[in-house]
Design an enzyme around this catalytic site. Structure first.
Site, PDB file in Angstrom:
ATOM      1  N   GLY A   1      22.355 -71.985 -27.851  1.00 40.48           N
ATOM      2  CA  GLY A   1      21.070 -72.511 -27.383  1.00 40.48           C
ATOM      3  C   GLY A   1      19.909 -71.568 -27.610  1.00 40.48           C
ATOM      4  O   GLY A   1      18.798 -72.009 -27.927  1.00 40.48           O
ATOM      5  N   ALA A   2      20.129 -70.270 -27.465  1.00 40.70           N
ATOM      6  CA  ALA A   2      19.022 -69.320 -27.629  1.00 40.70           C
ATOM      7  C   ALA A   2      18.617 -69.222 -29.101  1.00 40.70           C
ATOM      8  O   ALA A   2      17.428 -69.298 -29.441  1.00 40.70           O
ATOM      9  CB  ALA A   2      19.421 -67.948 -27.095  1.00 40.70           C
TER      10      ALA A   2
ATOM     11  N   PHE B   1      22.632 -77.014  -6.547  1.00 39.02           N
ATOM     12  CA  PHE B   1      23.403 -75.940  -7.179  1.00 39.02           C
ATOM     13  C   PHE B   1      23.318 -74.700  -6.314  1.00 39.02           C
ATOM     14  O   PHE B   1      22.365 -74.546  -5.539  1.00 39.02           O
ATOM     15  CB  PHE B   1      22.839 -75.642  -8.582  1.00 39.02           C
TER      16      PHE B   1
ATOM     17  N   GLN C   1      29.392 -61.349 -13.794  1.00 45.13           N
ATOM     18  CA  GLN C   1      29.581 -62.421 -12.819  1.00 45.13           C
ATOM     19  C   GLN C   1      30.958 -63.078 -12.876  1.00 45.13           C
ATOM     20  O   GLN C   1      31.416 -63.438 -13.965  1.00 45.13           O
ATOM     21  CB  GLN C   1      28.529 -63.509 -13.055  1.00 45.13           C
TER      22      GLN C   1
ATOM     23  N   HIS D   1      32.661 -66.431 -11.621  1.00 47.61           N
ATOM     24  CA  HIS D   1      32.375 -67.766 -11.094  1.00 47.61           C
ATOM     25  C   HIS D   1      33.520 -68.123 -10.142  1.00 47.61           C
ATOM     26  O   HIS D   1      34.684 -67.945 -10.494  1.00 47.61           O
ATOM     27  CB  HIS D   1      32.295 -68.746 -12.268  1.00 47.61           C
TER      28      HIS D   1
ATOM     29  N   LEU E   1      36.551 -73.502 -16.497  1.00 46.59           N
ATOM     30  CA  LEU E   1      35.542 -73.665 -15.465  1.00 46.59           C
ATOM     31  C   LEU E   1      35.522 -75.052 -14.838  1.00 46.59           C
ATOM     32  O   LEU E   1      35.624 -76.055 -15.530  1.00 46.59           O
ATOM     33  CB  LEU E   1      34.167 -73.388 -16.074  1.00 46.59           C
TER      34      LEU E   1
ATOM     35  N   THR F   1      32.660 -76.827 -12.857  1.00 49.37           N
ATOM     36  CA  THR F   1      31.245 -76.568 -12.603  1.00 49.37           C
ATOM     37  C   THR F   1      30.898 -76.527 -11.107  1.00 49.37           C
ATOM     38  O   THR F   1      31.461 -77.265 -10.288  1.00 49.37           O
ATOM     39  CB  THR F   1      30.354 -77.630 -13.273  1.00 49.37           C
ATOM     40  N   GLU F   2      29.904 -75.675 -10.814  1.00 51.56           N
ATOM     41  CA  GLU F   2      29.343 -75.607  -9.470  1.00 51.56           C
ATOM     42  C   GLU F   2      28.715 -76.957  -9.101  1.00 51.56           C
ATOM     43  O   GLU F   2      28.537 -77.279  -7.930  1.00 51.56           O
ATOM     44  CB  GLU F   2      28.252 -74.528  -9.509  1.00 51.56           C
TER      45      GLU F   2
ATOM     46  N   ARG G   1      27.182 -67.241  -6.465  1.00 53.50           N
ATOM     47  CA  ARG G   1      28.544 -67.020  -6.946  1.00 53.50           C
ATOM     48  C   ARG G   1      29.153 -65.705  -6.485  1.00 53.50           C
ATOM     49  O   ARG G   1      30.347 -65.653  -6.194  1.00 53.50           O
ATOM     50  CB  ARG G   1      28.525 -67.059  -8.473  1.00 53.50           C
TER      51      ARG G   1
ATOM     52  N   HIS H   1      32.805 -64.831 -15.961  1.00 51.89           N
ATOM     53  CA  HIS H   1      31.957 -65.911 -16.457  1.00 51.89           C
ATOM     54  C   HIS H   1      30.740 -65.467 -17.252  1.00 51.89           C
ATOM     55  O   HIS H   1      30.449 -66.013 -18.305  1.00 51.89           O
ATOM     56  CB  HIS H   1      31.506 -66.728 -15.246  1.00 51.89           C
TER      57      HIS H   1
ATOM     58  N   GLU I   1      22.376 -64.839 -23.582  1.00 54.81           N
ATOM     59  CA  GLU I   1      23.298 -64.057 -22.757  1.00 54.81           C
ATOM     60  C   GLU I   1      23.481 -62.635 -23.262  1.00 54.81           C
ATOM     61  O   GLU I   1      23.764 -61.733 -22.477  1.00 54.81           O
ATOM     62  CB  GLU I   1      24.658 -64.771 -22.644  1.00 54.81           C
TER      63      GLU I   1
ATOM     64  N   ARG J   1      23.396 -63.780 -11.420  1.00 50.31           N
ATOM     65  CA  ARG J   1      22.644 -64.934 -11.917  1.00 50.31           C
ATOM     66  C   ARG J   1      22.936 -66.166 -11.071  1.00 50.31           C
ATOM     67  O   ARG J   1      24.057 -66.382 -10.640  1.00 50.31           O
ATOM     68  CB  ARG J   1      23.058 -65.234 -13.364  1.00 50.31           C
TER      69      ARG J   1
ATOM     70  N   SER K   1      21.031 -69.794 -16.745  1.00 54.91           N
ATOM     71  CA  SER K   1      21.251 -69.293 -18.094  1.00 54.91           C
ATOM     72  C   SER K   1      20.700 -70.278 -19.112  1.00 54.91           C
ATOM     73  O   SER K   1      20.074 -69.892 -20.107  1.00 54.91           O
ATOM     74  CB  SER K   1      22.727 -69.035 -18.376  1.00 54.91           C
TER      75      SER K   1
HETATM   76  C1  LIG Z   1      32.284 -73.061 -19.436  1.00 49.22           C
HETATM   77  C2  LIG Z   1      30.863 -72.629 -19.212  1.00 49.22           C
HETATM   78  C3  LIG Z   1      29.989 -73.451 -18.509  1.00 49.22           C
HETATM   79  C4  LIG Z   1      28.670 -73.061 -18.302  1.00 49.22           C
HETATM   80  N1  LIG Z   1      27.817 -73.894 -17.616  1.00 49.22           N
HETATM   81  C5  LIG Z   1      26.519 -73.529 -17.461  1.00 49.22           C
HETATM   82  C6  LIG Z   1      25.576 -74.395 -16.824  1.00 49.22           C
HETATM   83  O1  LIG Z   1      25.887 -75.531 -16.451  1.00 49.22           O
HETATM   84  N2  LIG Z   1      24.308 -73.964 -16.666  1.00 49.22           N
HETATM   85  C7  LIG Z   1      23.900 -72.731 -17.090  1.00 49.22           C
HETATM   86  O2  LIG Z   1      22.743 -72.391 -16.927  1.00 49.22           O
HETATM   87  N3  LIG Z   1      24.769 -71.905 -17.735  1.00 49.22           N
HETATM   88  C8  LIG Z   1      26.048 -72.277 -17.928  1.00 49.22           C
HETATM   89  N4  LIG Z   1      26.907 -71.427 -18.573  1.00 49.22           N
HETATM   90  C9  LIG Z   1      26.377 -70.204 -19.195  1.00 49.22           C
HETATM   91  C10 LIG Z   1      25.651 -70.568 -20.476  1.00 49.22           C
HETATM   92  O3  LIG Z   1      26.240 -71.699 -21.065  1.00 49.22           O
HETATM   93  C11 LIG Z   1      25.675 -69.440 -21.501  1.00 49.22           C
HETATM   94  O4  LIG Z   1      25.316 -68.239 -20.890  1.00 49.22           O
HETATM   95  C12 LIG Z   1      24.662 -69.748 -22.602  1.00 49.22           C
HETATM   96  O5  LIG Z   1      24.898 -71.023 -23.133  1.00 49.22           O
HETATM   97  C13 LIG Z   1      24.711 -68.702 -23.706  1.00 49.22           C
HETATM   98  O6  LIG Z   1      23.913 -69.146 -24.775  1.00 49.22           O
HETATM   99  P1  LIG Z   1      23.591 -68.205 -25.997  1.00 49.22           P
HETATM  100  O7  LIG Z   1      22.723 -68.974 -26.923  1.00 49.22           O
HETATM  101  O8  LIG Z   1      23.116 -66.905 -25.506  1.00 49.22           O
HETATM  102  O9  LIG Z   1      25.021 -67.925 -26.677  1.00 49.22           O
HETATM  103  P2  LIG Z   1      26.223 -68.882 -27.154  1.00 49.22           P
HETATM  104  O10 LIG Z   1      25.962 -70.305 -26.897  1.00 49.22           O
HETATM  105  O11 LIG Z   1      27.452 -68.272 -26.618  1.00 49.22           O
HETATM  106  O12 LIG Z   1      26.194 -68.705 -28.717  1.00 49.22           O
HETATM  107  C14 LIG Z   1      26.519 -67.486 -29.333  1.00 49.22           C
HETATM  108  C15 LIG Z   1      26.366 -67.642 -30.825  1.00 49.22           C
HETATM  109  O13 LIG Z   1      26.463 -66.368 -31.427  1.00 49.22           O
HETATM  110  C16 LIG Z   1      27.286 -66.429 -32.562  1.00 49.22           C
HETATM  111  N5  LIG Z   1      27.851 -65.098 -32.767  1.00 49.22           N
HETATM  112  C17 LIG Z   1      28.443 -64.275 -31.867  1.00 49.22           C
HETATM  113  N6  LIG Z   1      28.800 -63.118 -32.453  1.00 49.22           N
HETATM  114  C18 LIG Z   1      28.419 -63.204 -33.750  1.00 49.22           C
HETATM  115  C19 LIG Z   1      28.523 -62.339 -34.872  1.00 49.22           C
HETATM  116  N7  LIG Z   1      29.086 -61.144 -34.789  1.00 49.22           N
HETATM  117  N8  LIG Z   1      28.037 -62.777 -36.066  1.00 49.22           N
HETATM  118  C20 LIG Z   1      27.468 -64.003 -36.192  1.00 49.22           C
HETATM  119  N9  LIG Z   1      27.353 -64.863 -35.155  1.00 49.22           N
HETATM  120  C21 LIG Z   1      27.815 -64.458 -33.951  1.00 49.22           C
HETATM  121  C22 LIG Z   1      28.306 -67.511 -32.249  1.00 49.22           C
HETATM  122  O14 LIG Z   1      28.810 -68.053 -33.425  1.00 49.22           O
HETATM  123  C23 LIG Z   1      27.438 -68.509 -31.476  1.00 49.22           C
HETATM  124  O15 LIG Z   1      26.803 -69.387 -32.389  1.00 49.22           O
HETATM  125  C24 LIG Z   1      28.229 -71.811 -18.795  1.00 49.22           C
HETATM  126  C25 LIG Z   1      29.102 -71.001 -19.503  1.00 49.22           C
HETATM  127  C26 LIG Z   1      30.406 -71.380 -19.687  1.00 49.22           C
HETATM  128  C27 LIG Z   1      31.325 -70.446 -20.418  1.00 49.22           C
END
Ligand SMILES: Cc1cc2nc3c(=O)[nH]c(=O)nc-3n(C[C@H](O)[C@H](O)[C@H](O)COP(=O)(O)OP(=O)(O)OC[C@H]3O[C@@H](n4cnc5c(N)ncnc54)[C@H](O)[C@@H]3O)c2cc1C
Length: 574
Positions: free
Chosen positions: A14-15, A115, A235, A237, A247, A249-250, A281, A347, A378, A389, A394
């Site tokens: 997402g980021a 939540f 953290q 969970h 997981l 969910t909360e 949490r 988590h 993250e 958190r 997130s």
């Molecule tokens: C099961 C679960 C449920 C969750 N539910 C919620 C929720 O309801 N609400 C909430 O706010 N948060 C929730 N979270 C937390 C939240 O989803 C994550 O913290 C957030 O989505 C992280 O997003 P991100 O874009 O930082 O990384 P990610 O979505 O983890 O993406 C990481 C990306 O980096 C890439 N990458 C990693 N290392 C490398 C590398 N060396 N080279 C190239 N690419 C690489 C991967 O391919 C991937 O595309 C949840 C987490 C989990 C695990």
């Protein structure tokens, strides 16, 4: 192979994707990801994204900010938190306008649910703030963002593992990646680089995190001498499926689910009399451990029950369909009729690569930035989550700071030229790959990883002491030593996942070291960092962020003050 793009984004969660959308049309942007984009962990997020829309009941960004500060145990930087909570509202509408199919109220507005830690009027009672799409919110976010990227012709390099950051004369100018399909190394020359690589939960045995969450994007800059912030805060969970960590969910408690101990008591009434099962949490995870320790786990074991049976099948099937499926599939029980066995599961990393609110990476605790280098999501630490958190924050973080990073990167690209590459930028990675492939030692990466995960779980999880941290630190020394003799049996160049897993293990070991050394130094309890030998929060000495540096003579720690705007630190009660 050589590539050149104005902006290179590492990570398609997402980021990363939100930043890419912001850069479209302003710079030539490429996204490099070790996973196929829609397999990123964001896609597994369940319960929702928090924003004070007030669609169900009165709410305000200020209350959201207060809850986040209190949830962070006052370690979060309040200027960044206020900004995030204000921007959260627009971030949710941005997603709606991109086509995200949110669940709806009877009036057709985006629906919201309760939540943990989210309250009305500065802690009075729980508030409905989490915007959701059933329990598949992350899936919908990721698909929506990916479609937008495809529409705007973002260039994707899928299944490319980034293994190093290129720095020349203090300026970031690209990354080195290993292409899984061919075993080839690629040099990406860029004006700006964003790390959006997600978390590092795979250092623990019981975790909600996917296999790929090995903290690469934290370890790479750390190995290049850049600091990591607040790594001691990890953290847990409270509700992972017993033994599996998957997981629940909360949002299940947001819909009215409650936790029961082995005696059938609703134990959270004792630990958090006001908001009970919707406490944050860190509080609930500790309470579960205490119940288990005092013999009130279920059947004397180390788990408790999450009871949804009183919610009725309609609520469970329509609002929580995915977790219902998980429980039926993995446990063979029906949550409509039977409570679910749960235990805390590793988590989320509150710490990470330190940045300012525009995603610019800080090169030191004084606030100097490394030109051209950004981090978001993250893997970054702004810090908006401080020591703990809140749920839903997130997804807010990745949308808000993904966008702000993209915006600032566009500015930087317009104002700056390419910095020339240093000599042989691939050298370090090539050497490490050859070392791993030619190693004749007898150590197996899988075995070291299993030991790491078990020992971290035992010694550096919800509760810690000087003893437990000392034990794990010595164990890590041993594992680091053994890692030098890891043998990779697969010598091929095509889809050599064994090689990449061995590489990732090296990252996890470095991060575990950083976490443990930061945790040993912090002689207080705050948020997710609970020292049984120092049970009180100590604002006089520890209201500050840890900055850890990897140096030739070991890990060096420095500290940075917390930014406080309007919420004076108080005792945290729920
Ligand atoms: C099961 C679960 C449920 C969750 N539910 C919620 C929720 O309801 N609400 C909430 O706010 N948060 C929730 N979270 C937390 C939240 O989803 C994550 O913290 C957030 O989505 C992280 O997003 P991100 O874009 O930082 O990384 P990610 O979505 O983890 O993406 C990481 C990306 O980096 C890439 N990458 C990693 N290392 C490398 C590398 N060396 N080279 C190239 N690419 C690489 C991967 O391919 C991937 O595309 C949840 C987490 C989990 C695990």
């Amino acid at each position: 192979m050589y590539h050149r793009h104005d902006a290179v984004i590492v990570g398609a969660g997402g980021a990363g994707l939100r930043a890419a959308i912001e850069l479209c049309g302003k710079a030539d942007v490429a996204v490099v990801s070790k996973l196929y984009p829609t397999r990123s962990h964001t896609g597994t997020a369940q319960g929702g994204i928090g924003a004070a829309l007030g669609n169900r009941e009165e709410d305000s960004a200020e209350w959201h900010a207060f809850d986040t500060v209190k949830g962070s145990d006052y370690l979060g930087d309040q200027d960044a938190i206020e900004l995030m909570c204000q921007e959260a509202i627009g971030a949710v509408y941005d997603l709606e306008h991109m086509g995200l199919p949110f669940s709806r109220t009877e009036k057709g507005l985006i629906d919201q649910r309760r939540f943990g830690g989210h309250t009305r009027n500065f802690g009075e009672a729980p508030v409905m703030r989490s915007c959701y799409a059933a329990d598949r919110t992350g899936h919908m976010i990721l698909q929506t963002l990916y479609q937008q990227c495809i529409k705007h012709n973002v260039h994707f390099y899928d299944e490319f593992h980034v293994l190093d950051l290129i720095i020349n004369d203090g300026v970031c100018c690209g990354v080195i990646a290993y292409e899984l399909a061919t075993g080839e190394l690629h040099t990406f020359h860029a004006k700006t680089v964003l790390f959006a690589t997600g978390g590092c939960g795979k250092m623990y045995k019981v975790t909600s995190n996917a296999h790929a969450l090995t903290g690469d994007g934290m370890a790479i800059p750390y190995r290049r001498g850049l600091p990591l912030e607040d790594m001691e805060f990890f953290q847990f969970h409270p509700t992972g499926i017993y033994k599996m960590g998957i997981l629940i969910t909360e949002g299940a408690r947001g819909e009215g689910g409650i936790l029961l101990n082995g005696k059938g008591e609703r134990f959270m009434e004792r630990y958090a009399p006001t908001i009970k099962d919707l406490a944050p949490r860190d509080v609930i995870s500790r309470s579960i451990y205490l119940e288990v320790r005092e013999g009130r786990g279920v059947e004397g074991k180390d788990y408790v029950l999450l009871d949804l049976t009183h919610l009725g099948s309609e609520v469970i099937e329509t609002k929580l369909p995915d977790i219902t499926d998980f429980v039926r599939t993995y446990l063979g029980i029906d949550p409509v009729k039977t409570p679910i066995p749960v235990q805390p599961t590793a988590h989320y990393a509150m710490g990470g690569v330190p940045t300012d609110v525009n995603g610019r990476v800080l090169a030191d605790e004084k606030g100097n930035v490394m030109p051209g280098f950004y981090a978001a999501g993250e893997c970054a630490c702004v810090s908006v989550h401080g020591a703990n958190r809140l749920g839903t924050n997130s997804l807010v973080d990745i949308q808000v700071f993904g966008k702000l990073s993209g915006k600032d990167m566009a500015r930087f690209c317009a104002e700056t030229d390419y910095t020339p590459l240093p000599e042989d930028p691939e050298g370090k990675v090539r050497e490490e790959i050859e070392r791993l492939k030619l190693n004749t030692g007898n150590e197996s990466a899988a075995k070291i990883r299993t030991e790491l995960q078990a020992e971290m779980m035992d010694n550096a999880s919800v509760f810690r002491t000087a003893d437990s941290l000392g034990t794990i630190r010595r164990k890590l020394e041993e594992l680091q030593e053994r890692y030098k003799s890891v043998r990779v049996d697969d010598k091929s160049t095509i889809y050599n996942t064994e090689l990449m897993e061995a590489y990732e293990l090296g990252f996890l070991l470095d991060l575990a070291d950083c976490l443990v050394v930061s945790a040993e130094a912090r002689t207080e309890s705050r948020g997710a960092h609970c020292r049984e030998d120092y049970p009180k929060r100590d604002d006089v000495n520890w209201l500050k962020h840890t900055f850890a540096y990897q140096t030739d003579s070991g890990i060096k720690l420095a500290y940075k003050p917390v930014t406080i705007t309007k919420f004076e630190p108080k005792e945290r009660k729920y």
